[in-house]
Scaffold this active site. Structure first.
Site, PDB file in Angstrom:
ATOM      1  N   ASP A 281      59.702  46.739 107.348  1.00 21.21           N
ATOM      2  CA  ASP A 281      60.751  47.547 106.712  1.00 21.21           C
ATOM      3  C   ASP A 281      60.450  49.041 106.827  1.00 21.21           C
ATOM      4  O   ASP A 281      59.284  49.442 106.845  1.00 21.21           O
ATOM      5  CB  ASP A 281      60.881  47.133 105.232  1.00 21.21           C
ATOM      6  CG  ASP A 281      62.238  47.502 104.655  1.00 21.21           C
ATOM      7  OD1 ASP A 281      63.145  47.876 105.428  1.00 21.21           O
ATOM      8  OD2 ASP A 281      62.397  47.413 103.420  1.00 21.21           O
TER       9      ASP A 281
ATOM     10  N   ASN B 280      71.503  41.004 107.456  1.00 22.59           N
ATOM     11  CA  ASN B 280      71.553  42.238 108.255  1.00 22.59           C
ATOM     12  C   ASN B 280      72.834  42.364 109.087  1.00 22.59           C
ATOM     13  O   ASN B 280      73.159  43.441 109.575  1.00 22.59           O
ATOM     14  CB  ASN B 280      70.323  42.378 109.157  1.00 22.59           C
ATOM     15  CG  ASN B 280      69.049  42.744 108.420  1.00 22.59           C
ATOM     16  OD1 ASN B 280      67.950  42.316 108.782  1.00 22.59           O
ATOM     17  ND2 ASN B 280      69.160  43.553 107.364  1.00 22.59           N
TER      18      ASN B 280
HETATM   19  C1  IPE Z   1      64.461  42.855 105.182  1.00 22.67           C
HETATM   20  O1  IPE Z   1      64.691  44.214 105.211  1.00 22.67           O
HETATM   21  C2  IPE Z   1      64.852  42.233 106.501  1.00 22.67           C
HETATM   22  C3  IPE Z   1      64.006  42.569 107.628  1.00 22.67           C
HETATM   23  C4  IPE Z   1      62.926  43.293 107.600  1.00 22.67           C
HETATM   24  C5  IPE Z   1      64.429  42.022 108.879  1.00 22.67           C
HETATM   25  P1  IPE Z   1      66.067  44.850 104.665  1.00 22.67           P
HETATM   26  O2  IPE Z   1      65.908  46.312 104.812  1.00 22.67           O
HETATM   27  O3  IPE Z   1      67.212  44.216 105.321  1.00 22.67           O
HETATM   28  O4  IPE Z   1      66.040  44.388 103.139  1.00 22.67           O
HETATM   29  P2  IPE Z   1      66.760  44.972 101.859  1.00 22.67           P
HETATM   30  O5  IPE Z   1      68.227  45.047 102.167  1.00 22.67           O
HETATM   31  O6  IPE Z   1      66.182  46.337 101.596  1.00 22.67           O
HETATM   32  O7  IPE Z   1      66.419  44.011 100.779  1.00 22.67           O
HETATM   33  C1  IPE Z   2      63.708  47.254 109.030  1.00 27.75           C
HETATM   34  O1  IPE Z   2      64.006  48.598 108.851  1.00 27.75           O
HETATM   35  C2  IPE Z   2      64.412  46.659 110.238  1.00 27.75           C
HETATM   36  C3  IPE Z   2      65.481  45.732 109.909  1.00 27.75           C
HETATM   37  C4  IPE Z   2      65.819  45.304 108.721  1.00 27.75           C
HETATM   38  C5  IPE Z   2      66.270  45.219 111.020  1.00 27.75           C
HETATM   39  P1  IPE Z   2      65.320  49.072 108.104  1.00 27.75           P
HETATM   40  O2  IPE Z   2      66.403  49.253 109.091  1.00 27.75           O
HETATM   41  O3  IPE Z   2      65.636  48.159 106.975  1.00 27.75           O
HETATM   42  O4  IPE Z   2      64.837  50.478 107.556  1.00 27.75           O
HETATM   43  P2  IPE Z   2      65.224  51.163 106.180  1.00 27.75           P
HETATM   44  O5  IPE Z   2      64.931  50.180 105.088  1.00 27.75           O
HETATM   45  O6  IPE Z   2      66.683  51.508 106.257  1.00 27.75           O
HETATM   46  O7  IPE Z   2      64.351  52.378 106.112  1.00 27.75           O
HETATM   47 MG    MG Z   3      65.176  48.141 104.996  1.00 33.03          MG
END
Ligand code: IPE
Ligand code: IPE
Ligand code: MG
Length: 242
Positions: free
Chosen positions: A26, A74
């Site tokens: 994340d 996602n």
């Molecule tokens: C969790 O991260 C999913 C992945 C790392 C693929 P998200 O960024 O989607 O999670 P939330 O929405 O903050 O819970």
């Molecule tokens: C994790 O990074 C990757 C996926 C969930 C696909 P994020 O895209 O969630 O990054 P933040 O949370 O917006 O910083």
């Molecule tokens: Mg995220």
């Protein structure tokens, strides 16, 4: 490309100490935002971090590594971001295919492949088949269109389709996407968020959890070492007494 040439730093005390480590990758978006870049640049940097982390886990002889790359939730992100991620997965899989014998890992995809583009799906299936033929000692589980709830519903339905009417824990376990892997010993989430976001809901029942403020694209070998050190300092009781 010599991905797994030799151990670059010490850490012998960390070698072979856990069987399965799982990562909720994340913070890619925040990493990009801090640099004034598009979110997709954060995801691209995240893919490079993923290679560094896998490499270090391999050096530490952790036999199963699981990475959460795309959740069932996602899909609700803007279309351009979903498309950028799917394009990135496609290119990432090309590098895995090209470096199959460098990784010397079996690749397994966790999640429902059916909504993915046919070309991507085929590539995933090819990687699974080819890597399983050659490398069985180490496993990399890549969770793409993965959701813990979806997995449990899928497992229950698969058990029913196999003729079960009353399900046991074993019936469910055998139909999980992770059926071939032990439960994770340690689950790491980056970027300071402290939640599971639908990841490994069944399997993480007794996993140790570690949260770091580090953004995923900044993760490197030293962070993996720190995670393993934290894990080694924990006492696991599994409901019993120590
Ligand atoms: C969790 O991260 C999913 C992945 C790392 C693929 P998200 O960024 O989607 O999670 P939330 O929405 O903050 O819970
Ligand atoms: C994790 O990074 C990757 C996926 C969930 C696909 P994020 O895209 O969630 O990054 P933040 O949370 O917006 O910083
Ligand atoms: Mg995220």
């Amino acid at each position: 490309m010599a991905l797994f040439r030799k151990r670059e730093r010490g850490g012998e005390d960390l070698v072979g100490r856990l069987s399965h480590i799982a990562f909720i990758m994340d913070g890619n978006g925040r990493w990009a935002k801090r640099r004034g870049l598009a979110r997709s640049a954060g995801h691209a940097a995240g893919a490079e971090a993923c290679k560094r982390v896998i490499r270090r886990c391999r050096e530490l002889e952790i036999h199963t590594v699981t990475v959460y790359a795309f959740s069932t939730e996602n899909w609700s992100r803007p279309r351009e971001e979903v498309e950028a991620l799917m394009g990135l997965f496609d290119r990432y899989l090309d590098t895995l295919l090209a470096d199959l014998d460098e990784y010397r890992m079996r690749f397994v995809f966790l999640g429902d492949k059916t909504p993915l583009a046919p070309a991507l799906r085929e590539k995933m299936e090819r990687l699974e088949t080819l890597s399983a033929e050659r490398h069985t000692d180490y496993t990399l589980n890549l969770a793409i269109n993965y959701g813990g709830r979806d997995e449990l519903v899928h497992a229950a339905n698969a058990a029913i389709a196999a003729g079960k009417t009353v399900l046991t824990a074993e019936d469910i376990e055998k139909h999980l996407y992770t059926a071939a892997s032990p439960d994770p010993d340690l689950l790491v989430r980056t970027a300071g968020e402290m939640r599971l976001s639908n990841f490994l809901l069944w399997q993480a029942s007794y996993a140790e959890l570690w949260f770091t403020d580090r953004l995923w694209p900044d993760m490197d070998a030293a962070d993996v070492d720190e995670a393993v050190r934290v894990y080694l300092g924990r006492t696991r009781r599994f409901g019993g007494l120590k």
